[in-house]
Design an enzyme around this catalytic site. Structure first.
Site, PDB file in Angstrom:
ATOM      1  N   LEU A 101       6.729  -2.676 -22.912  1.00 33.30           N
ATOM      2  CA  LEU A 101       6.587  -2.817 -21.573  1.00 33.30           C
ATOM      3  C   LEU A 101       7.432  -2.647 -20.497  1.00 33.30           C
ATOM      4  O   LEU A 101       8.543  -3.062 -20.090  1.00 33.30           O
ATOM      5  CB  LEU A 101       5.448  -4.105 -21.037  1.00 33.30           C
ATOM      6  CG  LEU A 101       3.965  -4.443 -21.493  1.00 33.30           C
ATOM      7  CD1 LEU A 101       3.861  -5.981 -21.948  1.00 33.30           C
ATOM      8  CD2 LEU A 101       3.109  -3.895 -21.977  1.00 33.30           C
ATOM      9  N   HIS A 117       4.378 -15.043 -29.008  1.00 28.76           N
ATOM     10  CA  HIS A 117       5.555 -14.046 -30.239  1.00 28.76           C
ATOM     11  C   HIS A 117       5.886 -15.061 -31.189  1.00 28.76           C
ATOM     12  O   HIS A 117       6.072 -15.729 -31.502  1.00 28.76           O
ATOM     13  CB  HIS A 117       6.800 -13.902 -29.275  1.00 28.76           C
ATOM     14  CG  HIS A 117       7.491 -13.337 -30.405  1.00 28.76           C
ATOM     15  ND1 HIS A 117       8.191 -11.933 -30.416  1.00 28.76           N
ATOM     16  CD2 HIS A 117       9.192 -14.036 -30.836  1.00 28.76           C
ATOM     17  CE1 HIS A 117       8.914 -11.570 -31.319  1.00 28.76           C
ATOM     18  NE2 HIS A 117       9.646 -12.947 -31.550  1.00 28.76           N
ATOM     19  N   GLU A 151      12.061  -9.193 -19.290  1.00 31.72           N
ATOM     20  CA  GLU A 151      13.097  -9.290 -20.327  1.00 31.72           C
ATOM     21  C   GLU A 151      12.017  -9.110 -21.732  1.00 31.72           C
ATOM     22  O   GLU A 151      10.801  -9.809 -22.090  1.00 31.72           O
ATOM     23  CB  GLU A 151      14.073 -10.279 -20.190  1.00 31.72           C
ATOM     24  CG  GLU A 151      14.771 -10.444 -21.226  1.00 31.72           C
ATOM     25  CD  GLU A 151      15.472 -11.745 -21.787  1.00 31.72           C
ATOM     26  OE1 GLU A 151      15.771 -12.293 -22.223  1.00 31.72           O
ATOM     27  OE2 GLU A 151      15.409 -12.992 -21.011  1.00 31.72           O
ATOM     28  N   ASP A 153      10.278 -10.518 -25.094  1.00 26.56           N
ATOM     29  CA  ASP A 153      10.111 -12.065 -25.584  1.00 26.56           C
ATOM     30  C   ASP A 153      11.175 -12.999 -24.803  1.00 26.56           C
ATOM     31  O   ASP A 153      11.834 -13.483 -25.520  1.00 26.56           O
ATOM     32  CB  ASP A 153      10.858 -11.748 -26.782  1.00 26.56           C
ATOM     33  CG  ASP A 153       9.602 -10.564 -27.890  1.00 26.56           C
ATOM     34  OD1 ASP A 153       8.322 -10.648 -27.500  1.00 26.56           O
ATOM     35  OD2 ASP A 153      10.067  -9.480 -29.134  1.00 26.56           O
ATOM     36  N   GLN A 181      -0.809 -22.661 -37.054  1.00 25.80           N
ATOM     37  CA  GLN A 181      -0.380 -22.675 -35.429  1.00 25.80           C
ATOM     38  C   GLN A 181      -0.520 -22.183 -34.250  1.00 25.80           C
ATOM     39  O   GLN A 181      -0.986 -22.256 -32.759  1.00 25.80           O
ATOM     40  CB  GLN A 181       1.331 -23.422 -35.395  1.00 25.80           C
ATOM     41  CG  GLN A 181       1.268 -24.012 -36.123  1.00 25.80           C
ATOM     42  CD  GLN A 181       0.496 -25.276 -36.440  1.00 25.80           C
ATOM     43  OE1 GLN A 181       0.376 -26.156 -35.494  1.00 25.80           O
ATOM     44  NE2 GLN A 181      -0.278 -26.420 -37.180  1.00 25.80           N
TER      45      GLN A 181
HETATM   46  C1  GAR Z   1       0.575 -12.639 -34.196  1.00 28.84           C
HETATM   47  O1  GAR Z   1       1.417 -13.207 -35.765  1.00 28.84           O
HETATM   48  C2  GAR Z   1       1.329 -12.588 -33.039  1.00 28.84           C
HETATM   49  O2  GAR Z   1       2.525 -13.435 -33.058  1.00 28.84           O
HETATM   50  C3  GAR Z   1       2.534 -11.277 -32.914  1.00 28.84           C
HETATM   51  O3  GAR Z   1       1.890 -10.671 -33.599  1.00 28.84           O
HETATM   52  C4  GAR Z   1       0.710 -11.104 -34.578  1.00 28.84           C
HETATM   53  C5  GAR Z   1      -0.834 -10.475 -33.852  1.00 28.84           C
HETATM   54  O4  GAR Z   1      -1.767 -10.795 -35.458  1.00 28.84           O
HETATM   55  N1  GAR Z   1       2.752 -10.837 -31.597  1.00 28.84           N
HETATM   56  C6  GAR Z   1       4.087 -10.158 -31.942  1.00 28.84           C
HETATM   57  O5  GAR Z   1       4.345 -10.005 -32.697  1.00 28.84           O
HETATM   58  C7  GAR Z   1       4.761  -9.809 -30.339  1.00 28.84           C
HETATM   59  N2  GAR Z   1       5.749  -9.301 -30.338  1.00 28.84           N
HETATM   60  P1  GAR Z   1      -3.009 -10.996 -34.040  1.00 28.84           P
HETATM   61  O6  GAR Z   1      -3.417  -9.302 -34.237  1.00 28.84           O
HETATM   62  O7  GAR Z   1      -4.121 -11.312 -35.711  1.00 28.84           O
HETATM   63  O8  GAR Z   1      -3.302 -11.615 -33.159  1.00 28.84           O
END
Ligand code: GAR
Length: 221
Positions: A101, A117, A151, A153, A181
């Site tokens: 972003l 994240h 920043e 994450d 989780q």
């Molecule tokens: C999730 O595991 C989330 O933690 C990750 O993308 C996945 C999306 O899954 N996010 C990142 O890596 C952000 N940096 P979803 O579309 O099934 O919710």
């Protein structure tokens, strides 16, 4: 939002890029009445991803803004901002929204945008977090919900869930354990925010006005 006033429903816009399982976890918590909010829209930067159909199956308003139609990151973020703001949200929820972003975008939603994240931030910002945790020989791994700042994450943490790493784990088994989780802690953080309990002030995430520790509230399984 004042928690003692007549409850006014918060408006949430959820941004996705893929399978949308976190969006579903939040939508289900709203539908069950655990979160007193309206999901104003689910916005996706990729056409035809599974998460969009899951949102439609739940009768949620959806919109697609394909980043491939824009020549610069700034132009895309500006159009995305206009689209999000047309829904007048109190909270923007990044749920697997896989875009870097621009500072203008993060500044615009300062204090009212959350991200999830899949690591115990500040460890493993960026991609491939599960494999990197395995490669580093970690005994614990997990997931973080944090306020979004400039920043990547890196913003103040609201809540983390810690999971064990077992002998014989691979990236997929670890990802599955973490994702269980994710679907627990993201609805908790969204609920806190919509109740006016979770705030960002002076660069610190606060719960009920009290500063949270750097790792936020930590759940262990
Ligand atoms: C999730 O595991 C989330 O933690 C990750 O993308 C996945 C999306 O899954 N996010 C990142 O890596 C952000 N940096 P979803 O579309 O099934 O919710």
């Amino acid at each position: 939002m004042n928690p003692t006033a007549t409850p006014e429903k918060a408006r949430i816009v959820i941004l996705i890029s893929g399978s949308g399982s976190n969006m579903v976890a939040i939508a289900d918590a709203v539908k069950a009445g655990d979160i007193n909010a309206d999901i104003a829209a689910v916005i996706c930067n990729r056409p035809e991803v599974a998460g969009l159909q899951k949102a439609r199956d739940r009768d949620l308003d959806t919109a697609v803004l394909d980043h491939k139609g824009f020549t610069t990151r700034e132009a895309f973020d500006q159009a995305l901002m206009e689209l999000i703001d047309s829904y007048d949200p109190d909270l923007v929820v990044l749920a697997g929204f896989m875009r870097i972003l621009t500072p203008a975008f993060t500044a615009h939603y300062h204090g009212r945008m959350l991200n999830i994240h899949p690591s115990l931030l500040p460890k493993y910002q960026g991609l491939n977090t599960h494999q990197r945790a395995l490669d580093a020989g970690e005994s614990e791994h997990g997931v973080t919900v944090h306020f979004v700042t400039e920043e990547l994450d890196g913003g103040p943490v609201a809540i983390q869930a810690v999971v064990p790493v077992y002998d014989g784990d691979d990236a997929l088994s670890l990802q599955k354990r973490v994702q269980v989780q994710e679907h627990v802690i993201y609805p908790i953080a969204v609920k806190w925010f919509t109740e006016g309990r979770l705030t960002l002030s002076q660069g610190t995430a606060r719960l009920d006005g009290q500063p949270l520790p750097d790792h936020g509230l930590q759940l262990r399984s």
